[in-house]
Design a protein around this motif. Structure first.
Motif, mmCIF file in Angstrom:
data_model
loop_
_atom_site.group_PDB
_atom_site.id
_atom_site.type_symbol
_atom_site.label_atom_id
_atom_site.label_comp_id
_atom_site.label_asym_id
_atom_site.label_seq_id
_atom_site.Cartn_x
_atom_site.Cartn_y
_atom_site.Cartn_z
ATOM 1 N N UNK A 7 1.773 -8.722 -4.644
ATOM 2 C CA UNK A 7 1.417 -7.942 -3.480
ATOM 3 C C UNK A 7 0.400 -8.868 -2.700
ATOM 4 N N UNK A 8 -0.308 -9.721 -3.317
ATOM 5 C CA UNK A 8 -1.356 -10.690 -2.705
ATOM 6 C C UNK A 8 -0.468 -11.457 -1.830
ATOM 7 N N UNK A 9 0.355 -12.386 -2.470
ATOM 8 C CA UNK A 9 1.466 -13.319 -1.643
ATOM 9 C C UNK A 9 1.987 -12.612 -0.533
ATOM 10 N N UNK A 10 2.618 -11.360 -0.648
ATOM 11 C CA UNK A 10 3.280 -10.584 0.464
ATOM 12 C C UNK A 10 2.359 -10.271 1.319
ATOM 13 N N UNK A 11 1.298 -9.900 1.221
ATOM 14 C CA UNK A 11 0.134 -9.580 2.394
ATOM 15 C C UNK A 11 -0.402 -10.976 3.021
ATOM 16 N N UNK A 16 5.349 -7.551 5.863
ATOM 17 C CA UNK A 16 5.432 -6.120 5.887
ATOM 18 C C UNK A 16 6.515 -4.970 5.363
ATOM 19 N N UNK A 17 7.583 -5.508 5.912
ATOM 20 C CA UNK A 17 8.806 -4.924 5.430
ATOM 21 C C UNK A 17 8.914 -5.187 3.883
ATOM 22 N N UNK A 18 8.346 -5.878 3.280
ATOM 23 C CA UNK A 18 8.615 -6.034 1.668
ATOM 24 C C UNK A 18 7.745 -5.346 0.826
ATOM 25 N N UNK A 19 6.590 -4.730 1.470
ATOM 26 C CA UNK A 19 5.414 -4.409 0.766
ATOM 27 C C UNK A 19 5.784 -3.120 -0.078
ATOM 28 N N UNK A 20 6.280 -2.058 0.480
ATOM 29 C CA UNK A 20 6.564 -0.826 -0.111
ATOM 30 C C UNK A 20 7.095 -0.923 -1.626
ATOM 31 N N UNK A 21 8.208 -1.621 -1.885
ATOM 32 C CA UNK A 21 8.695 -1.521 -3.152
ATOM 33 C C UNK A 21 7.741 -2.311 -4.293
ATOM 34 N N UNK A 22 6.842 -3.036 -3.714
ATOM 35 C CA UNK A 22 5.668 -3.857 -4.582
ATOM 36 C C UNK A 22 4.655 -2.599 -4.843
ATOM 37 N N UNK A 23 4.309 -1.999 -3.818
ATOM 38 C CA UNK A 23 3.462 -0.930 -4.226
ATOM 39 C C UNK A 23 3.801 0.140 -5.109
ATOM 40 N N UNK A 24 4.968 0.524 -4.993
ATOM 41 C CA UNK A 24 5.604 1.444 -5.560
ATOM 42 C C UNK A 24 5.495 1.109 -7.183
ATOM 43 N N UNK A 25 5.988 -0.065 -7.228
ATOM 44 C CA UNK A 25 6.092 -0.776 -8.587
ATOM 45 C C UNK A 25 4.599 -0.923 -9.163
ATOM 46 N N UNK A 26 3.631 -1.297 -8.334
ATOM 47 C CA UNK A 26 2.358 -1.113 -8.920
ATOM 48 C C UNK A 26 1.846 0.109 -9.587
ATOM 49 N N UNK A 65 -0.444 -9.943 8.776
ATOM 50 C CA UNK A 65 -1.121 -9.422 7.349
ATOM 51 C C UNK A 65 -1.736 -8.294 7.490
ATOM 52 N N UNK A 66 -2.446 -7.880 8.634
ATOM 53 C CA UNK A 66 -2.931 -6.683 8.863
ATOM 54 C C UNK A 66 -1.995 -5.441 8.800
ATOM 55 N N UNK A 67 -0.881 -5.678 9.254
ATOM 56 C CA UNK A 67 0.179 -4.500 9.536
ATOM 57 C C UNK A 67 0.847 -4.323 7.952
ATOM 58 N N UNK A 68 0.743 -5.579 7.091
ATOM 59 C CA UNK A 68 1.258 -5.336 5.810
ATOM 60 C C UNK A 68 0.055 -4.582 4.856
ATOM 61 N N UNK A 69 -1.192 -4.827 5.228
ATOM 62 C CA UNK A 69 -2.075 -4.079 4.465
ATOM 63 C C UNK A 69 -1.951 -2.515 4.875
ATOM 64 N N UNK A 70 -1.854 -2.182 6.259
ATOM 65 C CA UNK A 70 -1.800 -0.809 6.680
ATOM 66 C C UNK A 70 -0.612 -0.380 6.155
ATOM 67 N N UNK A 71 0.546 -0.889 6.162
ATOM 68 C CA UNK A 71 1.762 -0.547 5.469
ATOM 69 C C UNK A 71 1.540 0.054 3.787
ATOM 70 N N UNK A 72 0.663 -0.812 3.401
ATOM 71 C CA UNK A 72 0.431 -0.600 1.844
ATOM 72 C C UNK A 72 -0.562 0.562 1.763
ATOM 73 N N UNK A 73 -1.447 0.625 2.709
ATOM 74 C CA UNK A 73 -2.448 1.790 2.614
ATOM 75 C C UNK A 73 -1.902 2.965 2.860
ATOM 76 N N UNK A 74 -0.655 3.159 3.678
ATOM 77 C CA UNK A 74 -0.163 4.387 4.000
ATOM 78 C C UNK A 74 0.582 4.835 2.951
ATOM 79 N N UNK A 75 0.937 4.095 1.939
ATOM 80 C CA UNK A 75 1.674 4.358 0.599
ATOM 81 C C UNK A 75 0.545 4.711 -0.289
ATOM 82 N N UNK A 76 -0.592 4.173 -0.172
ATOM 83 C CA UNK A 76 -1.412 4.540 -1.392
ATOM 84 C C UNK A 76 -2.243 5.676 -0.938
#
Ligand code: B12
Length: 215
Positions: A7-11, A16-26, A65-76
């Motif tokens: 998740x760190x590396x992807x951010x 940002x398109x790759x973050x969702x499955x990683x957050x779900x996995x975590x 990176x901001x877009x990636x963190x925002x996408x992650x936050x939407x899932x969390x």
């Protein structure tokens, strides 16, 4: 690679398109949400900011990176909210100070505060002085919170406070401030009652202040 590192590396990469499955996995692995935020997402943003300072990364990199963190936050987010808050413990008006467009940290504070059962009125970014004053008059909040990420625009804080004081509202609200460059000393300098270095501490401090207010 451990999921938090991925998740760190992807951010950092801003993929940002790759973050969702990683957050779900975590989440599947029952990793604490605070861990995901503090030990991968926020840490990645600090790294990107540092690389921007040294000229090794550029504006578009920070944006991705901001877009990636925002996408992650939407899932969390839905996982962070507690259910069944029948009574609201108090009201907060929050905004990013005039001249400042950063909102990821502010949004995180909002999510955490809502999770503690607080009602939050979000004024958004680049909030001009009168907008805070109007929001206080309209919503009669217990706490007014400023978020600021730029050293330059944090210089607008005294003017924000003056506008509130000039409208005769200073004694009606508890003031709070936060953002990466903000310190307890900064808050003290302007007589701001509440400071917290991160969103979960902020939410706890809000609740503590509200309980103290109610006596
Ligand atoms: C993402 C980012 C951007 C994005 C913002 C996207 C968005 N929608 O927010 C974009 C690309 C737009 C951007 C633009 C700029 N940025 Co910028 N940005 C960042 C970066 C990399 C991450 C910020 C972030 O989201 N962090 C993650 C969140 C979770 O952390 P946080 O915001 O600190 O919030 C936490 C706490 O501080 C606290 N908190 C936050 N608010 C509040 C409020 C209260 C009341 C409380 C109690 C607590 C609290 O809780 C949060 C959660 O734990 C930082 C680097 C850094 N180290 O901060 C630079 C950084 C803040 N940016 C910087 C700069 C210089 C800029 C620009 C001026 C660049 C330029 N040349 O144009 C512009 C300014 C535009 C403007 N007018 O605002 C500098 C600021 C330097 C300084 N000290 O003044 C930094 C530090 C980068 C650097 N090292 O140079 N940026």
């Amino acid at each position: 690679m451990a999921i938090l590192d991925e998740i760190y590396d992807t951010t950092v990469k801003g993929a940002y398109k790759e973050i969702e499955p990683l957050i779900l996995q975590a989440l599947d692995q029952n990793i604490e949400i605070n861990d995901i935020i503090n030990n991968s997402l926020s840490k990645a943003m600090i790294y990107v900011g540092d690389k921007f300072s040294t000229g090794e990364l550029y504006m578009p990199d920070m944006l991705l990176s901001a877009k990636t963190m925002k996408a992650a936050m939407e899932i969390l987010k839905p996982h962070m909210k507690k259910e069944n808050h029948i009574t609201e413990k108090g009201t907060i008006v929050i905004g990013t100070v005039k001249g400042d467009l950063h909102d990821i940290g502010k949004n995180l504070v909002i999510t955490m505060a809502e999770g503690q059962g607080l009602k939050v009125i979000d004024l958004g970014i680049d909030v001009d002085y009168p907008k805070f004053v109007e929001a206080i008059k309209e919503n009669n909040p217990d706490i007014v919170a400023f978020s600021g990420l730029l050293t330059t625009t944090l210089g607008n804080i005294p003017a924000h406070i003056k506008a509130i004081a000039d409208a005769g509202l200073r004694d009606k609200v508890i003031l709070a401030v936060g953002g990466a460059p903000v310190t307890r000393e900064f808050a003290d300098r302007y007589g701001i009652e509440l400071y917290a270095p991160d969103a979960s501490t902020a939410a706890k401090e809000f609740v503590k202040a509200l309980e103290a207010k109610k006596g």
